[in-house]
Design a protein around this motif. Structure first.
Motif, PDB file in Angstrom:
ATOM      1  N   GLU A 171       0.851  -1.188   0.000  1.00  0.00           N
ATOM      2  CA  GLU A 171       0.000   0.000   0.000  1.00  0.00           C
ATOM      3  C   GLU A 171       0.887   1.238   0.000  1.00  0.00           C
ATOM      4  O   GLU A 171       1.818   1.335   0.796  1.00  0.00           O
ATOM      5  CB  GLU A 171      -0.902   0.002   1.237  1.00  0.00           C
ATOM      6  N   THR A 199      -3.942   7.804   0.672  1.00  0.00           N
ATOM      7  CA  THR A 199      -3.674   6.567  -0.081  1.00  0.00           C
ATOM      8  C   THR A 199      -3.460   6.875  -1.556  1.00  0.00           C
ATOM      9  O   THR A 199      -4.222   7.636  -2.171  1.00  0.00           O
ATOM     10  CB  THR A 199      -4.832   5.576   0.066  1.00  0.00           C
ATOM     11  N   TYR A 200      -2.415   6.291  -2.122  1.00  0.00           N
ATOM     12  CA  TYR A 200      -2.114   6.454  -3.556  1.00  0.00           C
ATOM     13  C   TYR A 200      -2.909   5.420  -4.345  1.00  0.00           C
ATOM     14  O   TYR A 200      -2.841   4.220  -4.066  1.00  0.00           O
ATOM     15  CB  TYR A 200      -0.614   6.251  -3.795  1.00  0.00           C
ATOM     16  N   LYS A 201      -3.674   5.887  -5.332  1.00  0.00           N
ATOM     17  CA  LYS A 201      -4.527   4.996  -6.123  1.00  0.00           C
ATOM     18  C   LYS A 201      -4.179   5.018  -7.599  1.00  0.00           C
ATOM     19  O   LYS A 201      -5.020   4.787  -8.460  1.00  0.00           O
ATOM     20  CB  LYS A 201      -6.003   5.374  -5.909  1.00  0.00           C
TER      21      LYS A 201
END
Length: 452
Positions: free
Chosen positions: A434, A447-449
């Protein structure tokens, strides 16, 4: 003798030259750069902590005067006067005694138990209500004191002129996991328990962003593979939730009816069971999280986990036999931990050595894989001045990267790709990581998506 037919590193010497020695280049990078620390915010939070502690002290004094007592709580709130007031005058139940002094304990576990006992009475007296207030005041003093001494005062003394803190790191631990000191950069409050906002004191340098890459549930994946636990492997492949699986078995109800608290209980049980824990150790863990179950229930939870994942126990027994036969345990890459206590005539010491064998096999292997990932990242970016490793917090690596959206996306995707590489040939599970990013503080990470 070896327990590792799968790995290319066949002995300690090969492990030493392939992993441990190259990893010191990474340690050099971590210690050279360190992390920027917001001194102004830290001092503001110190004032806030002191104010909270002072107010709690005043409340204790006022509560004592109500009973005609002059009480001095001191900095800890755990003086003999406070103990006498709580246990003798107010009649609070004493759940734990100190092993060294024999006095009634007022540590965090004891306070949780006292609060539980008081709030679960059929009817509370006026003294019970005051006792509950008193332990809550003591709890504030203790919590604020720990946060202030460990995470503010204990950090500021290591602050360099460039506003960065450079923790020291050492791989010389029993399980081979990285250790940190001066200050302990791995000792940071969890995001959901960061009362003072300690994580917001860490920030990127001007023109930089912080990037965090975290191995997600990696030790459980290693355990599933090492123990050949088909149900666990299948669950990971299907994206299933192990903790819900165990909850269904123990609570005997469909997943849709399992509560978040019940899942948390099962999660604690799984992690305890996987490292050789008992119902008693599970009970202690749950108490620390303010969850109270009797020992029989905790034992039943462990049995339910054993039924859910039946190949874990035989794997643990195999590790025990190997350690007894050869006096050591090794990781899947060849690091060896000597376990002379496995031959002790004292059962308690043998049991401890047995748990250490299992811990070393899984935690130690995970530590080796983390080191390999960090070495590969170091080598990949060795010629770049736009990215640097600045911290390792157990399963998480922190980077400082140029604040350029195109470069950030390219770099984070590369980091994820490197860390998702299979640890050994024919590893049956995908490695999940993650990523999160922050251009302000560690505590504000997002959070990197796949997009910036």
């Amino acid at each position: 003798p070896t327990i590792n037919p799968e790995t290319k590193y066949k002995n300690y010497s090969e492990w030493l030259h392939a992993i441990e020695m190259p990893f010191f280049k990474v340690i050099g990078e971590l210690e050279y750069y360190g992390i920027e620390f917001n001194e102004k915010l830290a001092l503001e939070k110190k004032k806030e902590a002191l104010a909270n502690m002072s107010k709690a002290n005043e409340n204790i004094i006022a509560l004592g005067l109500k009973y005609g007592l002059k009480i001095s709580p001191s900095k800890t709130g755990k003086t003999k006067e406070v103990r006498k007031f709580l246990f003798d005058i107010l009649g609070a139940p004493c759940e734990v005694f100190s092993e060294t002094t024999g006095e009634q304990s007022l540590d965090s576990t004891s306070i949780s138990l006292i609060k539980h006992s008081l709030t679960n009475k059929e009817s509370m007296t006026a003294e019970d209500i005051d006792a509950l207030k008193l332990v809550e005041y003591i709890e504030v003093i203790q919590k604020m004191g720990v946060l202030m001494s460990s995470h503010i005062t204990g950090r500021l003394k290591y602050l360099d002129r460039d506003s960065r803190i450079r923790a020291q790191y050492s791989p010389f631990t029993d399980t081979s996991r990285l250790n940190s000191s001066s200050p302990n950069g791995q000792n940071v409050p969890r995001g959901d328990n960061d009362t003072l906002g300690v994580r917001k004191m860490y920030q990127p340098a001007k023109g930089k962003v912080l990037v965090m890459i975290d191995f997600s549930g990696f030790e459980l994946r290693l355990l599933a593979w090492a123990s050949k636990e088909d149900k666990m492997i299948e669950a990971f492949k299907n994206g299933d939730d192990l903790h819900y699986m165990a909850s269904e078995m123990f609570f005997n109800k469909p997943r849709s009816e399992i509560t978040k608290a019940e899942r948390s209980i099962a999660k604690a049980g799984i992690f305890g069971f996987n490292y050789g824990g008992s119902g008693y150790s599970l009970q202690k863990t749950l108490i620390k999280n303010a969850t109270f179950l009797d020992i029989e229930t905790c034992e039943n939870i462990m049995q339910a986990i054993n039924k859910t994942f039946p190949k874990i126990k035989p794997f643990q027994m195999e590790m025990k036999r190997f350690a007894k036969d050869y006096g050591f345990m090794e990781t899947i890459f060849g690091y060896r931990r000597l376990l002379p206590d496995i031959h002790s005539p004292r059962p308690g010491i043998v049991n401890s050595a047995t748990r250490q064998a299992g811990n070393t096999r899984i935690q130690g292997s995970a530590a080796d894989i983390m080191k390999l990932a960090q070495i590969n990242i170091y080598e990949h970016f060795i010629d770049s001045t736009r990215i640097r490793q600045v911290a390792q917090i157990h399963d998480e690596i922190m980077f400082e990267i140029d604040n350029d959206p195109e470069f950030i996306k390219e770099t984070v995707d590369t980091l994820i790709n490197i860390m998702q590489q299979a640890p050994i040939e024919n590893f049956p599970l995908d490695i999940e990581v993650e990523a999160s990013i922050s251009d302000s503080t560690w505590g504000d990470k997002k959070t990197y998506k796949g997009e910036i």
